[in-house]
Write an enzyme that holds these catalytic residues in place. Sequence first.
Site, PDB file in Angstrom:
ATOM      1  N   GLN A 273       0.821  -1.200   0.000  1.00 59.65           N
ATOM      2  CA  GLN A 273       0.000   0.000   0.000  1.00 59.65           C
ATOM      3  C   GLN A 273       0.860   1.256   0.000  1.00 59.65           C
ATOM      4  OE1 GLN A 273      -3.041  -0.922  -0.298  1.00 59.65           O
ATOM      5  NE2 GLN A 273      -3.843   1.117  -0.629  1.00 59.65           N
ATOM      6  N   HIS A 276       2.325   3.050  -3.235  1.00 62.30           N
ATOM      7  CA  HIS A 276       1.458   3.784  -4.150  1.00 62.30           C
ATOM      8  C   HIS A 276       1.781   5.271  -4.185  1.00 62.30           C
ATOM      9  CE1 HIS A 276      -1.703   1.359  -5.950  1.00 62.30           C
ATOM     10  NE2 HIS A 276      -1.809   0.659  -4.843  1.00 62.30           N
ATOM     11  N   GLU A 341     -10.178   2.232   3.355  1.00 57.41           N
ATOM     12  CA  GLU A 341     -10.494   1.770   2.006  1.00 57.41           C
ATOM     13  C   GLU A 341     -10.410   0.242   1.950  1.00 57.41           C
ATOM     14  OE1 GLU A 341      -8.718   2.466  -2.524  1.00 57.41           O
ATOM     15  OE2 GLU A 341      -7.540   3.018  -0.760  1.00 57.41           O
ATOM     16  N   HIS A 342      -9.313  -0.319   2.464  1.00 59.44           N
ATOM     17  CA  HIS A 342      -9.105  -1.769   2.485  1.00 59.44           C
ATOM     18  C   HIS A 342      -8.911  -2.227   3.925  1.00 59.44           C
ATOM     19  CE1 HIS A 342      -7.027  -0.257  -1.285  1.00 59.44           C
ATOM     20  NE2 HIS A 342      -8.053  -0.936  -1.760  1.00 59.44           N
ATOM     21  N   ASP A 375      -6.873  -5.518  -6.058  1.00 59.22           N
ATOM     22  CA  ASP A 375      -6.476  -4.480  -7.005  1.00 59.22           C
ATOM     23  C   ASP A 375      -6.657  -4.925  -8.452  1.00 59.22           C
ATOM     24  OD1 ASP A 375      -5.778  -2.595  -5.127  1.00 59.22           O
ATOM     25  OD2 ASP A 375      -3.645  -3.087  -5.133  1.00 59.22           O
ATOM     26  N   HIS A 434     -51.309  22.742  -2.714  1.00 60.22           N
ATOM     27  CA  HIS A 434     -51.108  21.293  -2.756  1.00 60.22           C
ATOM     28  C   HIS A 434     -52.425  20.578  -2.443  1.00 60.22           C
ATOM     29  CE1 HIS A 434     -46.866  22.160  -2.856  1.00 60.22           C
ATOM     30  NE2 HIS A 434     -46.517  20.888  -2.717  1.00 60.22           N
TER      31      HIS A 434
END
Length: 448
Positions: A273, A276, A341-342, A375, A434
């Site tokens: 990770q 990245h 995220e993960h 991924d 209405h």
Amino acid sequence: MTGVIRLFEDLHAARAFLGRPRQLPSELPDPVRERIRSVFGAELSPLQVVERIITAVREEGDNALRRFTLAFDGIPVEDFRVPEDELVRAAATVPADVLTALRFARDRIERFHQRTLRRSWIEFDRDGAFGQLVRPVDRVGIYVPGGRAPLPSSLLMTAIPAQLAGVRELIVCTPPGRDGRIAPIVAAAAHLLGIRSVYRLGGAQAIAAMAFGTESIPKVDIVAGPGNLFVVLAKRLVYGEVGIDQLPGPTETLVIADDSAHPALCAADLLAQAEHDPLASAILITTDPRLARATIDEIERQLARLESADIARSALERNGAIVIVPDLEQAFELANLFAPEHLCLSIREPWRYLDRVRNAGGVFLGETSPEVIGDYTAGPSHVMPTGATARFASPVTVETFLKVTSVIAVSPEALERLGVPAMQLAQAEGLPAHAAAIEQRLERVPPQ
């Protein structure tokens, strides 16, 4: 700080670190700041840069796109669209084993998302007919990062759900290289998916072009796909003019591990990770102090032979952490606070604890389910919510590209039964017109 990554044994300190706001960065590297000054003649924040780009593209169209492509990518571009024969030639340069892997990933992603297809429905009962029309948007624009690390996998993970949703037209924008061409592997992925509208255009200017349309770039209904800081800011600013999939920021992984986990695998997952992006977050929460310290040693060993060590080290020093907790209940409490995220469960009985997960983009159960498989070849889209937005957001799915129209057909027999309480509510809200819209109909419908 213990070596390259901080170690928390105090839960209050760990909770403060994991619960801190994760905002997009505002500080830029010196070379980027210098480029901004040369292009705009002023010291601007990232947000100010994107605002100026969007305004220029909206007002000047292709002329602004050419100016920014020359300024930021260093190449003059006359025709942004990549000819189809160029896509074919570029795809032919990709090694056969990589093409085979792309096809394998495509098939896995298609099979997964085919299970999630949603249909229109209408139910008829004594009150009439009520239901939903589920329709795809007409046109989707997909941004595919280029530069140092082109991401054809992101094209697969975004385009395939859109195609299965029934979107009629997909366009792709991806930055050109120094030779003026897009990355061959991105061309191969587009060709594999049958996408013919591909444009050599990157950055915030690509997002603006897809959102507003120019002489060359068609206006889309949804802009999707990950990107750098400027791309994410542009997506935020054009939202409302178009839909967006989400605002994916720096990537994140949080590993929960007990004494059954292997420190080498924990370290490998954190480094996968961290490589990245210097802003990536790599977190380990463990009940085993020995595993925590062994993982720190493993990180140092694996960094020594990692080509992307500089990026990974920067990420671990900035946003990495190892947290020691007394039990797994506490581990899941902290994980839900971080909302990663993960989320990887490297524990003895991962399925037993799955229902403890409240906030995560994706959950990876057991040491044979590394996040890296997600991924590429697991099937679910790897475009997942970041920055704690997993508290309320979801990964890209077929539904990202669908819209729902409610269907309401009240039968004459049901008009009074549904209308009278509706009139009462309208009057209670101070909306007499209405109520009158129903009352006039009741006067014209014979009593049932």
